[in-house]
Design a protein around this motif. Sequence first.
Motif, short mmCIF file in Angstrom:
data_model
loop_
_atom_site.label_atom_id
_atom_site.label_comp_id
_atom_site.label_asym_id
_atom_site.label_seq_id
_atom_site.Cartn_x
_atom_site.Cartn_y
_atom_site.Cartn_z
N LYS A 132 52.03 2.59 14.27
CA LYS A 132 52.33 1.20 13.90
C LYS A 132 52.14 0.26 15.10
CE LYS A 132 55.83 2.32 10.40
NZ LYS A 132 57.27 2.31 10.16
N GLN A 133 51.42 -0.81 14.86
CA GLN A 133 51.20 -1.79 15.93
C GLN A 133 52.52 -2.40 16.39
OE1 GLN A 133 47.66 -3.21 16.75
NE2 GLN A 133 48.97 -3.40 18.56
N ARG A 134 52.61 -2.52 17.74
CA ARG A 134 53.77 -3.25 18.27
C ARG A 134 53.28 -4.62 18.73
NH1 ARG A 134 55.65 0.28 22.12
NH2 ARG A 134 57.29 1.17 20.88
N PHE A 135 54.10 -5.63 18.55
CA PHE A 135 53.72 -7.00 18.96
C PHE A 135 54.71 -7.52 19.99
CE2 PHE A 135 52.49 -6.48 14.47
CZ PHE A 135 51.12 -6.70 14.56
N PHE A 136 54.20 -8.46 20.79
CA PHE A 136 55.06 -9.11 21.79
C PHE A 136 55.01 -10.62 21.57
CE2 PHE A 136 55.57 -11.13 26.02
CZ PHE A 136 56.86 -10.68 26.31
N CYS A 137 56.17 -11.22 21.47
CA CYS A 137 56.24 -12.67 21.27
C CYS A 137 56.48 -13.33 22.62
CB CYS A 137 57.35 -13.01 20.29
SG CYS A 137 57.69 -14.77 20.20
N LYS A 138 55.57 -14.20 22.98
CA LYS A 138 55.67 -14.83 24.30
C LYS A 138 56.77 -15.90 24.35
CE LYS A 138 50.96 -13.95 25.85
NZ LYS A 138 49.63 -14.53 26.11
N HIS A 139 57.21 -16.34 23.19
CA HIS A 139 58.23 -17.39 23.16
C HIS A 139 59.63 -16.82 23.39
CE1 HIS A 139 55.49 -20.57 21.76
NE2 HIS A 139 54.83 -19.54 21.24
N CYS A 140 59.95 -15.76 22.67
CA CYS A 140 61.30 -15.20 22.82
C CYS A 140 61.30 -13.89 23.63
CB CYS A 140 61.96 -14.98 21.46
SG CYS A 140 61.16 -13.72 20.47
N GLU A 141 60.10 -13.45 23.97
CA GLU A 141 59.92 -12.22 24.76
C GLU A 141 60.49 -10.97 24.10
OE1 GLU A 141 61.22 -13.18 28.77
OE2 GLU A 141 59.23 -14.01 29.16
N ASN A 142 60.51 -10.97 22.77
CA ASN A 142 60.90 -9.76 22.04
C ASN A 142 59.66 -9.03 21.55
OD1 ASN A 142 63.80 -9.53 21.90
ND2 ASN A 142 63.77 -11.46 20.74
N THR A 143 59.84 -7.72 21.34
CA THR A 143 58.75 -7.00 20.68
C THR A 143 59.20 -6.65 19.27
OG1 THR A 143 59.56 -4.87 21.45
CG2 THR A 143 57.91 -5.95 22.82
N PHE A 144 58.22 -6.50 18.41
CA PHE A 144 58.53 -6.05 17.04
C PHE A 144 57.39 -5.20 16.50
CE2 PHE A 144 55.83 -9.16 14.88
CZ PHE A 144 55.76 -10.22 15.79
N ILE A 145 57.72 -4.44 15.47
CA ILE A 145 56.79 -3.43 14.95
C ILE A 145 56.17 -3.91 13.64
CG2 ILE A 145 56.61 -0.99 14.19
CD1 ILE A 145 57.51 -1.04 17.02
N ALA A 146 54.93 -3.58 13.43
CA ALA A 146 54.25 -3.93 12.18
C ALA A 146 54.95 -3.26 10.99
CB ALA A 146 52.79 -3.48 12.24
N GLU A 147 55.00 -3.96 9.89
CA GLU A 147 55.66 -3.41 8.70
C GLU A 147 54.67 -3.22 7.58
OE1 GLU A 147 59.26 -5.21 7.45
OE2 GLU A 147 60.09 -5.23 9.49
N THR A 148 55.02 -2.28 6.70
CA THR A 148 54.14 -1.98 5.57
C THR A 148 54.97 -1.76 4.31
OG1 THR A 148 52.61 -0.35 4.66
CG2 THR A 148 54.15 0.45 6.32
N ASN A 149 54.35 -2.04 3.17
CA ASN A 149 55.09 -1.83 1.92
C ASN A 149 55.00 -0.39 1.41
OD1 ASN A 149 52.50 -1.63 0.98
ND2 ASN A 149 52.53 -3.55 -0.18
N ILE A 150 54.28 0.47 2.15
CA ILE A 150 54.18 1.83 1.62
C ILE A 150 55.41 2.66 1.96
CG2 ILE A 150 51.64 1.81 1.75
CD1 ILE A 150 52.03 4.03 3.94
N VAL A 151 56.20 2.19 2.90
CA VAL A 151 57.42 2.93 3.23
C VAL A 151 58.45 1.91 3.71
CG1 VAL A 151 56.69 3.40 5.62
CG2 VAL A 151 58.37 4.89 4.54
#
Length: 422
Positions: free
Chosen positions: A88-107
């Motif tokens: 799963k792709q991880r993303f980084f937000c430059k505004h709040c400096e948090n990372t988050f993971i890509a989501e999918t509807n298959i699970v």
Amino acid sequence: MSNNDYILNLLNIKDPNIYILNNIQEKIIKNKKYKLIEAILTYNPSHCPCCGVINESTADIIKWGFRKNCKIKIPKISNQLSLLILHKQRFFCKHCENTFIAETNIVDRNKNISNNTELQINLELMTKQSEKDIAKRLDVSVSKIDRKLNEISSHTVLRHECLPTSMNWDEFKATNDTKGKMAFMIVDNKKGNIFDINDSRKSRDLEKYFRRYSKKQRDKVKLISIDFYSGYIYLAKKLFKKANIVIDRFHIVIQAYNALNMTRVKLCYKSNPNYNKLKTFWKLIVKNENDLSDIKKYDNHFKKEVSQKDIVNYLINSDSTLKSTYECYQGLINSIKDKDFNKFKNIVFHKNNNISDKMNKVIKLYKDNIKYIENSFKYDINNGVIEGKNNLIKCIKRIAFGYRKYDHFVARVFLISGMIKG
Ligand SMILES: [Zn+2]
């Protein structure tokens, strides 16, 4: 269609952000052979789920590596256990400096069983097979199936807005954790399906159950069909003032049937010269006399050619009590068959000399309930519906080898009979 879309289609995966990698492997995991399909999940997120900023350029959100190797159970491929290894792709937000993971509807998040497999569990629960078999086939644990049933039974639509206007009450032996020994079942006579099941048939519990419906609701009930159980009659009269109480035909007949049969059994003592004949031809004695055959065939017991009518005539003439009881029984069942209540009443209130004690008791039962019996001649109720549902319950119990949890039992009865969707 691209190669990727083609494979997604085959796997019944409807998320276009998943990209299958070209290395399908086979691997033994815990002694089971799996097909491993590797894929990545990536996309351009529209916004940051942490701070809500809209993603317009790489100045907002950037890709930040992967969370690798999420193992997701997917339905079998060509009957082979399969796992989707998803990066799963991880993303980084430059505004709040948090990372988050890509989501999918298959699970669902933090789950390792695909929604397709979840759906399949529901579908399998709707068919007549044991929970162990389902778990094995879908490669999930039995406790997973258990949790699924918990979920289903907690949101089942067992509680209805209103009662059926014509219903049948019956009981059956359910699970070990049932309150009373017997559970109580309400069948909607018009729809021909189970309306609800209650874990006790005790008057006090049933009263509580029915009082959940307002008097206005209860007054809409026109007809209640039951057996001879006096508790039901009392309850029906007390709570359903506008309803007609009907003793269903099946239960009327079965009483006389049992009485005649027991009268015959009483004659089956060893020293009776007709012992063997009485034992062998029991079916002919309880059969409707109009359905007995005239055709003569050689019979070993009689050592000559006899017809079914000859056999019955011979046997009932061997004992005067049996004969009277037999005639009484035939009169009763034929009056029911012909829907002739006057004939039925005449037999019940006519002096029945010489019938057996068992049949006498049945006649008394009929006399005491004649009002409700009369209703069964007036109103047409399909008893087949009730028998059908009983068979279904028997069948589920056989598959389940005795349910421990009553709620699960009920959930499956409703799933299999199509009353609820999983
Ligand atoms: Zn952010």
